[in-house]
Every structure is written in C-alpha cells, then in structure tokens.
Design an enzyme around this catalytic site. Structure first.
Site, mmCIF file in Angstrom:
data_model
loop_
_atom_site.group_PDB
_atom_site.id
_atom_site.type_symbol
_atom_site.label_atom_id
_atom_site.label_comp_id
_atom_site.label_asym_id
_atom_site.label_seq_id
_atom_site.Cartn_x
_atom_site.Cartn_y
_atom_site.Cartn_z
ATOM 1 N NE ARG A 135 -5.165 3.487 -2.995
ATOM 2 C CZ ARG A 135 -4.086 2.991 -2.401
ATOM 3 N NH1 ARG A 135 -3.985 3.010 -1.085
ATOM 4 N NH2 ARG A 135 -3.097 2.475 -3.116
ATOM 5 C CD GLU A 173 -2.742 8.955 4.126
ATOM 6 O OE1 GLU A 173 -2.759 9.497 5.248
ATOM 7 O OE2 GLU A 173 -3.665 8.215 3.717
ATOM 8 C CD GLU A 174 0.066 1.202 -0.775
ATOM 9 O OE1 GLU A 174 0.446 0.029 -0.950
ATOM 10 O OE2 GLU A 174 -0.981 1.659 -1.278
ATOM 11 N N GLY A 175 2.790 5.408 -0.549
ATOM 12 C CA GLY A 175 4.112 5.622 -1.127
ATOM 13 C C GLY A 175 5.042 6.352 -0.179
#
Length: 510
Positions: A135, A173-175
């Site tokens: 990112r 999304e990762e979280g």
C-alpha cells in the site's frame, strides 16, 4: 416294494430340499454381507482446499486451509492445515529481483503442493493479499507496484493451482478479516463452546475486537454498541457469516506499524541535531549509523523532511523508558476531533466495547517480555518491566540473548514502549479497560491474522456441494437387512425340521 419306493422318494426329496435350503442360506449370507459392506464402507473424502498468501511489509507467509464441501449456514468451516514463511523480505522490496520471484516462492508453494492431494490441485483456489508494504509502495510509485503485482500473478500461475486473485487489500479489509479470524477461532459465530474463552458469562456470545500491529500499519476492529450512531460510514464494514449479518467498525493507520513508527520517531528526533541522535528508546552503549536516505525514503517520514548538511545519522542509545514514552506520545496528534470521539489524527473511534485480541507484533513483543497469550499484563506492571529492560546496558543484553539477531534485540525497548503508547494514547485503553486486551498468536494450531478471515469470507463465494450420500436409503437398507435375515431364519428352521423331525414334512406323503 411300495414302502421302499416311498422311502427312496423321501430321501431324494429331502436331499434336494437340503440342497435348495443350503443354496438359499449361502445366498442370504452373501446378500447380508454385501448390503452391509456396501452401505457402511467409508465415504469418499469430500474436502475442499484453499491457499492464502499474506504478503506483508517484512515477509510473506503462506497458509493452507481445508473445509468440508458441505457448508454450515452457507460458510465453510475452515481449518488451517499448515503454514510456511517465505525466506526473504516482503514483496514490496522485490522490485530489483523480479526475475527471482519464482525461486522466492517455490519452497513454500511446493510445500502446499505436498500438503494438498494432487487430485485437488487444479480446483484449489489461491489468493494473495498484499498489505501495508505494498500500500505504501503503491502510494509512492504506482507503476512499480503494478509491475510487482503483475509479476507475482505471472509467477503464481506457474503452479498447478487455481489462482483466483493477487491484489493489494485495503487496511480496512485487513483489520476486518483479522476480526473474523479471532471470533471464528473463539467459536463466537456458531455460538458453540469456544476454544479460547474470554467470556465468563456462558450465555454471552458477544464478539471480541481485533488489534493488529504489523511493520507498516496497525488496525483496530470491533462491533460497536447497537445504539451507537455511526458517525463515519466509511469506517463500517458488513459481513454475512454463518447465517448472520455483522456490522463492524474498522480503521487502519498506515505508517503506524512498528517499523514505520520507528522511522517517524527518528525523522522527528533528527531535527535540531548535528548528525548525532541520543535516543532513549535504545539501550545505553548501543550505536547505529543510518543513511538519511533510508529514513526519508518512505512517505511516512516526508512530513518531517528538512535539508540537512549530513548524509548519515549516528544513533546513540540512552536507555530511558520514561523519556522514550514521552517522545512516542508526540507521534499521536489528539488535539483535534470533528466527531464525538476520536482515536488520534482526527480519526473517528466509537466507544470501546468488549474484549480485544491483540496479535502479530503485539504478541511477538509481549512474548519476548515473558507475557503469554493467556495472561493479561497490568499496564503499570508492563511499564515497570519495560523501565527495567530499557535501562539495561547493551553489552549485558547481547550476552544474555545470544540467539536473537541484534537488529531485532535492539528494538524491543522501542517496540514494547510503542505498544504501550499506542494502546493508551492512540486507542484510549485506560486502567479500567486495559484488562480487556488479550495477546495471542495461535488458537488450536491456527494462526491469528487476517488470512483465515479472508478465506472464511471467500468461502461464501465458493459453491457448496451436495453431501456424499450412502448407496441405499436408510429405509431400503433396513428392509433388505431384515428380509435376508428372515430368509436365514426360515432356512435354519426348515433344515432343523428335516433333520430332526422329518415326519412333519412327510406325514402327508404315504
């Protein structure tokens, strides 16, 4: 003469009847065995497999999952079979070594080929999710990031799996996927007894929040109170899992992973120096020389950039926890908030709710400081341990921890202090709420992280199969077993009558 003929006829008929009965007995036995073995033979394995590659900022990990083809409430019940860490840095640092990507991934991908049966290779979905390292690179050099992702896709297509996607996932999304993983492993979604139970109330099925700390970013995710007004819709994500809908708050702070936070701290600390930085977050006696270009090469430190007359900075450790803690406070701007409540840098944060599982770097650092996933360290206790640890001379520390690489060992004082600062100053865990944070790495041999949640969510898009059924219906099976058993009983009874009381059979023949 007639009596003799009658006797011979009876013997002949008895012999033929016995042959017929014996044949019937044999057929009935064979039929019973055949029906029983056919109906009760082990069903063929009906398992699906999946592979998720977690391409982080510091390394890439590969996770191999399996789940029954028949889903539970439309979502696969996924379990981790194995994992493998790729040797080398994260893919964001592979720009100069693109031709070596196949070799870079081959060892772990070959392990996946060995774990997953060959007959399932072609229908095994593979997903790669690149996180904060990519990112950051995408924000700094979109073209280079696209070239790396294209090369990664090309490389993964060489393996005999079904590559479904290789992309840079968002911080949100990762979280959120990390939140799914924690609550799945704790049994919250299916409301069964949990494997790692935080809740003391057996009737409580409240989900737990997730705290993730990587090298480049950190995430906080949890279900807010139902009566809360969601003041920032962009921070809300929605999932349908195990027959229920869930709405969760999540935010990812890029540049606040422990590695990027350290670079921010150094970039800020350099200001006003002559090329020598006395840093309280490093041990007394520790020295490190860094190129200025390495500190300011990331967009996370650009806000601190100034023109300096030197190309290198010498860092000298001062070993003081309290001063380190004070300097890290300056990384979190809490002076403004346009919402009813904020975390830091003006980011909306609802009231904290429930327990929180803290994983990744949260766990690794606390484990080094002798806290396990089953303990809830008191904030003051942890501060005292860090105060003592940070004050220890570097030479003494190196002798005690000979097996730990120096670049890792030298940063534990900073990392532990940063975690304390992030939880307190950043996320506002107080003395009253501190005991809600539980540090964890694995639950029932499954790694806690976003990749399992990713796989769980994706199984909603993988078609379920009909359960593998027995050859016969239950009623047909019972009928056949009873029918052939009755034949056996009748045959045995007739045989006994012929042998022991033949008069009953032949009394009408005279």
């Amino acid at each position: 003469m007639e009596d003799t003929k009658d006797s011979e006829l009876k013997r002949c008929c008895s012999k033929n009847i016995l042959i017929i009965l014996g044949f019937s007995f044999l057929i009935a036995i064979i039929a019973l065995i055949a029906v029983g073995m056919t109906q009760n033979k082990p069903l063929p394995e009906n398992i699906k497999y999946g592979v998720v590659l977690d391409a982080g900022s510091s390394h890439t990990s590969i996770y191999i999952y399996a789940w029954p083809a028949e889903k539970e409430n439309d979502t696969g019940v996924v379990r981790q079979l194995d994992e493998c860490t790729v040797k080398g840095p994260g893919i964001s640092k592979q720009a100069e070594y693109l031709d070596d990507l196949e070799m870079y991934m081959s060892e772990c991908m070959e392990k996946a080929m060995h774990v997953i049966p060959q007959s399932h290779h072609q229908d095994t979905p593979v997903y790669l999710g690149a996180t904060a390292g990519m990112r950051l690179l995408s924000a700094e050099n979109r073209t280079q990031a696209r070239i790396i992702m294209d090369k990664v896709t090309h490389t993964l297509n060489k393996f005999p799996f079904d590559l479904r996607g290789a992309r840079i996932i968002t911080g949100e999304e990762e979280g959120a996927y990390g939140w799914i993983t924690i609550n799945y492993l704790m049994g919250e979604f299916t409301q069964k007894s949990s494997w790692f139970n935080f809740n003391t109330d057996e009737n409580s099925f409240e989900t737990s929040g997730a705290l993730d700390l990587g090298g480049a970013s950190t995430q906080i995710t949890f279900q807010p109170f139902l009566n809360d007004t969601y003041e920032s819709p962009k921070n809300m994500l929605y999932f349908y899992l195990y027959g229920k809908y869930y709405s969760v708050y999540t935010h990812s702070f890029l540049c606040y992973g422990k590695d990027q936070a350290l670079l921010q701290k150094l970039a800020k600390g350099i200001q006003g120096t002559n090329g020598i930085l006395y840093d309280p977050c490093f041990h007394d006696g520790y020295e490190r020389v860094m190129n200025m270009s390495d500190i300011f090469k990331t967009s996370c430190t650009q806000k601190f950039y100034m023109a300096y007359p030197f190309n290198q900075i010498k860092i000298i450790g001062a070993g003081n926890y309290d001063k380190c803690y004070a300097s890290l406070h300056e990384l979190f701007n809490t002076s403004f908030c346009f919402y009813s409540s904020c975390s830091f840098n003006g980011v909306y944060l609802p009231k904290l709710k429930g327990n929180f599982g803290a994983f990744s770097a949260f766990y690794y650092v606390l484990e080094f400081l002798n806290f396990t996933s089953s303990e809830v360290p008191n904030k003051d206790t942890l501060a005292n341990i860090l105060r003592e640890f940070c004050s220890r001379p570097w030479n003494e520390l190196k002798k005690q921890y000979k097996n730990i690489k120096e670049n890792y060992l030298s940063e534990y004082c900073f990392a532990g202090t940063y975690i304390l600062t992030l939880l307190h100053k950043g996320y506002h865990f107080t003395m009253d709420t501190w005991n809600r944070v539980h540090f964890m790495d694995k639950i029932q041999n499954s790694s806690v992280g976003w990749s399992l949640g990713y796989m769980l969510n994706l199984t909603n898009m993988i078609p379920a199969e009909q359960p593998v059924s027995r050859p016969l219906s239950n009623s047909t099976y019972v009928f056949l077993m009873v029918f052939f058993s009755l034949i056996l009983v009748v045959v045995v009874i007739l045989a006994l009558l012929i042998f022991h009381k033949p008069s009953y059979i032949w009394k009408d023949i005279a």
